[in-house]
Design a protein around this motif. Structure first.
Motif, PDB file in Angstrom:
ATOM      1  N   UNK A 111      -6.769  -4.126  -3.067  1.00 20.82           N
ATOM      2  CA  UNK A 111      -6.466  -2.757  -2.698  1.00 20.82           C
ATOM      3  C   UNK A 111      -5.319  -2.521  -1.750  1.00 20.82           C
ATOM      4  N   UNK A 112      -4.360  -3.455  -1.652  1.00 23.82           N
ATOM      5  CA  UNK A 112      -3.169  -3.135  -0.874  1.00 23.82           C
ATOM      6  C   UNK A 112      -2.485  -1.947  -1.542  1.00 23.82           C
ATOM      7  N   UNK A 113      -2.020  -1.030  -0.748  1.00 23.36           N
ATOM      8  CA  UNK A 113      -1.381   0.167  -1.296  1.00 23.36           C
ATOM      9  C   UNK A 113      -0.117  -0.199  -2.063  1.00 23.36           C
ATOM     10  N   UNK A 114       0.138   0.456  -3.181  1.00 30.53           N
ATOM     11  CA  UNK A 114       1.386   0.223  -3.907  1.00 30.53           C
ATOM     12  C   UNK A 114       2.568   0.589  -3.019  1.00 30.53           C
ATOM     13  N   UNK A 115       3.606  -0.235  -3.054  1.00 32.00           N
ATOM     14  CA  UNK A 115       4.798   0.023  -2.249  1.00 32.00           C
ATOM     15  C   UNK A 115       4.690  -0.469  -0.820  1.00 32.00           C
ATOM     16  N   UNK A 116       3.624  -1.168  -0.486  1.00 29.67           N
ATOM     17  CA  UNK A 116       3.421  -1.642   0.888  1.00 29.67           C
ATOM     18  C   UNK A 116       4.282  -2.866   1.165  1.00 29.67           C
ATOM     19  N   UNK A 117       4.906  -2.883   2.332  1.00 31.99           N
ATOM     20  CA  UNK A 117       5.751  -4.000   2.749  1.00 31.99           C
ATOM     21  C   UNK A 117       4.889  -5.221   3.041  1.00 31.99           C
ATOM     22  N   UNK A 118       5.357  -6.378   2.593  1.00 32.45           N
ATOM     23  CA  UNK A 118       4.653  -7.639   2.826  1.00 32.45           C
ATOM     24  C   UNK A 118       5.538  -8.514   3.713  1.00 32.45           C
TER      25      UNK A 118
END
Length: 180
Positions: free
Chosen positions: A13-20
């Protein structure tokens, strides 16, 4: 280890577009940055992660067409499950009411494959739903098909959600900052 951890986090469930952040991921896994970069590169090849040159790695944004398709698929699943439960229709089309009703439908549905499929679709939509809300239903738009009204509102919100996950503005993205 890095690949398995990242895949689990993305599917979880990491948000789409989230920086890694490579450094933060490496620190949390007690690894050097090399295996983390290799894992992120492999996930880029699988289409789960994007490498935005000069900006870093990001979870893959969800295109508008995918969001709309997931909403339609969820609606079909919910209607099929509801048909078999015999539960009364939801009392209104507000998000909390519909979400509780869907949970009740899932609890009473006897088709395990249908419920498992619905859970997969809902887990793909969950991070997107956390990014925003469906617009409020106008008072004049009361309808007998409350579930249809609920999904119509989320279809309207899908454009905003797709645009939001595409935005490169760090003020609106969930960046993890490295403080040295």
């Amino acid at each position: 280890m890095a690949l398995a951890s990242l895949r689990t986090a993305i599917e979880g469930g990491l948000a789409p577009g989230q920086h890694l952040s490579v450094a933060d991921i490496a620190a949390s896994l007690s690894l050097s940055t090399s295996p983390v970069r290799e894992a992120l590169s492999r996930l880029c090849g699988e289409g789960l992660v994007e490498d935005r040159r000069g900006l870093g790695y990001f979870t893959r944004p969800t295109p508008l067409e995918d969001i709309l398709g997931l909403l339609d698929l969820e609606a079909i699943h919910v209607r099929l499950a509801a048909r078999d439960t015999g539960l009364a229709d939801p009392i209104d089309a507000t998000d909390p009411t519909i979400e509780l009703w869907i949970a009740d439908v899932m609890a009473h549905c006897e088709s395990q494959p249908l419920i498992e499929s619905l859970l997969r679709v809902r887990s793909r939509l969950a991070p997107l739903r956390r990014l925003g809300e469906a617009p409020a239903q106008p008072a004049a738009a009361e309808s007998d098909d409350r579930l249809g009204a609920y999904y119509a509102r989320w279809r309207i919100a899908a454009g905003m959600l797709a645009a939001r996950v595409r935005r490169l503005d760090p003020g609106h993205s969930e960046y993890t900052r490295n403080i040295v």
